[in-house]
Design a protein around this motif. Structure first.
Motif, PDB file in Angstrom:
ATOM      1  N   UNK A   1       0.823  -1.205   0.000  1.00  0.00           N
ATOM      2  CA  UNK A   1       0.000   0.000   0.000  1.00  0.00           C
ATOM      3  C   UNK A   1       0.866   1.268   0.000  1.00  0.00           C
ATOM      4  N   UNK A   2       0.540   2.185  -0.899  1.00  0.00           N
ATOM      5  CA  UNK A   2       1.295   3.430  -1.054  1.00  0.00           C
ATOM      6  C   UNK A   2       0.349   4.609  -1.013  1.00  0.00           C
ATOM      7  N   UNK A   3       0.709   5.631  -0.249  1.00  0.00           N
ATOM      8  CA  UNK A   3      -0.003   6.915  -0.280  1.00  0.00           C
ATOM      9  C   UNK A   3       0.788   7.812  -1.215  1.00  0.00           C
ATOM     10  N   UNK A   4       0.102   8.401  -2.190  1.00  0.00           N
ATOM     11  CA  UNK A   4       0.750   9.291  -3.142  1.00  0.00           C
ATOM     12  C   UNK A   4       0.054  10.644  -3.123  1.00  0.00           C
ATOM     13  N   UNK A   5       0.734  11.645  -2.578  1.00  0.00           N
ATOM     14  CA  UNK A   5       0.223  13.010  -2.566  1.00  0.00           C
ATOM     15  C   UNK A   5       0.308  13.532  -3.989  1.00  0.00           C
ATOM     16  N   UNK A   6      -0.825  13.869  -4.584  1.00  0.00           N
ATOM     17  CA  UNK A   6      -0.869  14.327  -5.974  1.00  0.00           C
ATOM     18  C   UNK A   6      -0.194  15.680  -6.155  1.00  0.00           C
ATOM     19  N   UNK A   7       0.153  16.332  -5.042  1.00  0.00           N
ATOM     20  CA  UNK A   7       0.854  17.611  -5.101  1.00  0.00           C
ATOM     21  C   UNK A   7       2.255  17.520  -4.498  1.00  0.00           C
ATOM     22  N   UNK A   8       2.796  16.303  -4.419  1.00  0.00           N
ATOM     23  CA  UNK A   8       4.139  16.068  -3.897  1.00  0.00           C
ATOM     24  C   UNK A   8       5.148  16.855  -4.726  1.00  0.00           C
ATOM     25  N   UNK A   9       6.078  17.528  -4.066  1.00  0.00           N
ATOM     26  CA  UNK A   9       7.006  18.414  -4.765  1.00  0.00           C
ATOM     27  C   UNK A   9       8.356  17.780  -5.075  1.00  0.00           C
ATOM     28  N   UNK A  10       8.520  16.515  -4.753  1.00  0.00           N
ATOM     29  CA  UNK A  10       9.782  15.842  -5.050  1.00  0.00           C
ATOM     30  C   UNK A  10       9.732  15.114  -6.382  1.00  0.00           C
ATOM     31  N   UNK A  11      10.815  14.423  -6.671  1.00  0.00           N
ATOM     32  CA  UNK A  11      10.915  13.662  -7.917  1.00  0.00           C
ATOM     33  C   UNK A  11      10.725  12.173  -7.621  1.00  0.00           C
ATOM     34  N   UNK A  12       9.982  11.497  -8.478  1.00  0.00           N
ATOM     35  CA  UNK A  12       9.753  10.061  -8.355  1.00  0.00           C
ATOM     36  C   UNK A  12      10.044   9.400  -9.693  1.00  0.00           C
ATOM     37  N   UNK A  13      10.504   8.155  -9.636  1.00  0.00           N
ATOM     38  CA  UNK A  13      10.792   7.424 -10.869  1.00  0.00           C
ATOM     39  C   UNK A  13       9.790   6.290 -11.057  1.00  0.00           C
ATOM     40  N   UNK A  14       9.343   6.138 -12.297  1.00  0.00           N
ATOM     41  CA  UNK A  14       8.421   5.062 -12.647  1.00  0.00           C
ATOM     42  C   UNK A  14       8.797   4.576 -14.036  1.00  0.00           C
ATOM     43  N   UNK A  15       9.151   3.306 -14.114  1.00  0.00           N
ATOM     44  CA  UNK A  15       9.514   2.682 -15.386  1.00  0.00           C
ATOM     45  C   UNK A  15      10.630   3.428 -16.116  1.00  0.00           C
ATOM     46  N   UNK A  16      11.639   3.824 -15.341  1.00  0.00           N
ATOM     47  CA  UNK A  16      12.814   4.462 -15.917  1.00  0.00           C
ATOM     48  C   UNK A  16      12.659   5.930 -16.260  1.00  0.00           C
ATOM     49  N   UNK A  17      11.516   6.516 -15.956  1.00  0.00           N
ATOM     50  CA  UNK A  17      11.284   7.931 -16.258  1.00  0.00           C
ATOM     51  C   UNK A  17      11.114   8.710 -14.954  1.00  0.00           C
ATOM     52  N   UNK A  18      11.717   9.900 -14.902  1.00  0.00           N
ATOM     53  CA  UNK A  18      11.602  10.758 -13.725  1.00  0.00           C
ATOM     54  C   UNK A  18      10.364  11.646 -13.865  1.00  0.00           C
ATOM     55  N   UNK A  19       9.586  11.717 -12.785  1.00  0.00           N
ATOM     56  CA  UNK A  19       8.377  12.546 -12.733  1.00  0.00           C
ATOM     57  C   UNK A  19       8.563  13.582 -11.637  1.00  0.00           C
ATOM     58  N   UNK A  20       8.071  14.785 -11.884  1.00  0.00           N
ATOM     59  CA  UNK A  20       8.248  15.857 -10.917  1.00  0.00           C
ATOM     60  C   UNK A  20       6.961  16.677 -10.750  1.00  0.00           C
ATOM     61  N   UNK A  21       7.036  17.635  -9.859  1.00  0.00           N
ATOM     62  CA  UNK A  21       5.931  18.545  -9.588  1.00  0.00           C
ATOM     63  C   UNK A  21       5.860  19.590 -10.697  1.00  0.00           C
ATOM     64  N   UNK A  22       4.642  19.919 -11.103  1.00  0.00           N
ATOM     65  CA  UNK A  22       4.416  20.939 -12.120  1.00  0.00           C
ATOM     66  C   UNK A  22       3.500  21.998 -11.515  1.00  0.00           C
ATOM     67  N   UNK A  23       3.964  23.235 -11.489  1.00  0.00           N
ATOM     68  CA  UNK A  23       3.133  24.320 -10.973  1.00  0.00           C
ATOM     69  C   UNK A  23       2.051  24.638 -11.993  1.00  0.00           C
ATOM     70  N   UNK A  24       0.830  24.787 -11.484  1.00  0.00           N
ATOM     71  CA  UNK A  24      -0.301  25.081 -12.355  1.00  0.00           C
ATOM     72  C   UNK A  24      -1.255  25.983 -11.583  1.00  0.00           C
ATOM     73  N   UNK A  25      -1.253  27.250 -11.885  1.00  0.00           N
ATOM     74  CA  UNK A  25      -2.089  28.200 -11.145  1.00  0.00           C
ATOM     75  C   UNK A  25      -1.560  28.360  -9.733  1.00  0.00           C
ATOM     76  N   UNK A  26      -2.479  28.431  -8.769  1.00  0.00           N
ATOM     77  CA  UNK A  26      -2.067  28.588  -7.374  1.00  0.00           C
ATOM     78  C   UNK A  26      -1.532  27.290  -6.785  1.00  0.00           C
TER      79      UNK A  26
END
Length: 180
Positions: free
Chosen positions: A83-108
């Motif tokens: 079981x994993x909790x994933x904050x949809x507004x997490x500001x760190x970097x995560x890797x999934x299937x060899x690709x790095x994912x990061x936070x994207x600012x959008x509005x406020x």
């Protein structure tokens, strides 16, 4: 605070409400970080369940309190998934299937690219995502679910019934094991 990750001995799904322990004891979900689940999955593959939430989501908080803290549900998740909790507004970097994912600012606010990827661009909360042992998306389930609703859904995926039984048929024959 670093969490200690416990190894799971037996990967066979059990019915909700049936503990492999001699004495039933109240449990909480042993939520893992994304990274912890990925490491554990390398050594001992099992399905992953992600609770994708935000801090401001009232229904997410309600699902945490009413559904995930229900002892039979928490025990079932600990025994059958990572079981994993994933904050949809997490500001760190995560890797999934060899690709790095990061936070994207959008509005406020903003969003984490991994949440957007796993939710296929439909950022609605709460959403629970089921991944198979190879980290492929099985299904995402949007919205608040009661313990009884969630029990059906989790057992459907944990037992691999989704591979052979239509959901409507599974629902008709499902027997709840939640202790009231």
């Amino acid at each position: 605070v670093q969490r200690h990750v416990r190894r799971v001995r037996d990967r066979q799904p059990t019915a909700v409400g049936q503990s492999k322990r001699a004495e039933p004891t109240p449990e909480k979900v042993n939520w893992l970080t994304w990274e912890e689940a990925m490491v554990l999955n390398e050594d001992e593959p099992r399905k992953i369940i992600l609770d994708v939430y935000t801090d401001w989501c009232g229904w997410c908080k309600r699902m945490e309190q009413n559904t995930f803290q229900q002892p039979d549900i928490s025990r079932y998740l600990n025994e059958n998934f990572y079981p994993v909790k994933l904050d949809a507004e997490f500001r760190g970097e995560l890797e999934y299937r060899g690709k790095a994912y990061k936070y994207v600012k959008s509005g406020q606010r903003g969003y984490h690219e991994l949440a957007a990827e796993l939710l296929r661009g439909r950022l609605s909360f709460p959403t629970v995502v089921f991944l198979d042992e190879e980290q492929n998306i099985i299904q995402s389930i949007v919205g608040y679910k009661t313990p009884q609703q969630f029990e059906q859904i989790a057992s459907y995926f944990a037992s691999d019934q989704y591979k052979v039984t239509p959901w409507s048929v599974y629902q008709q024959h499902f027997k709840s094991m939640i202790s009231e």
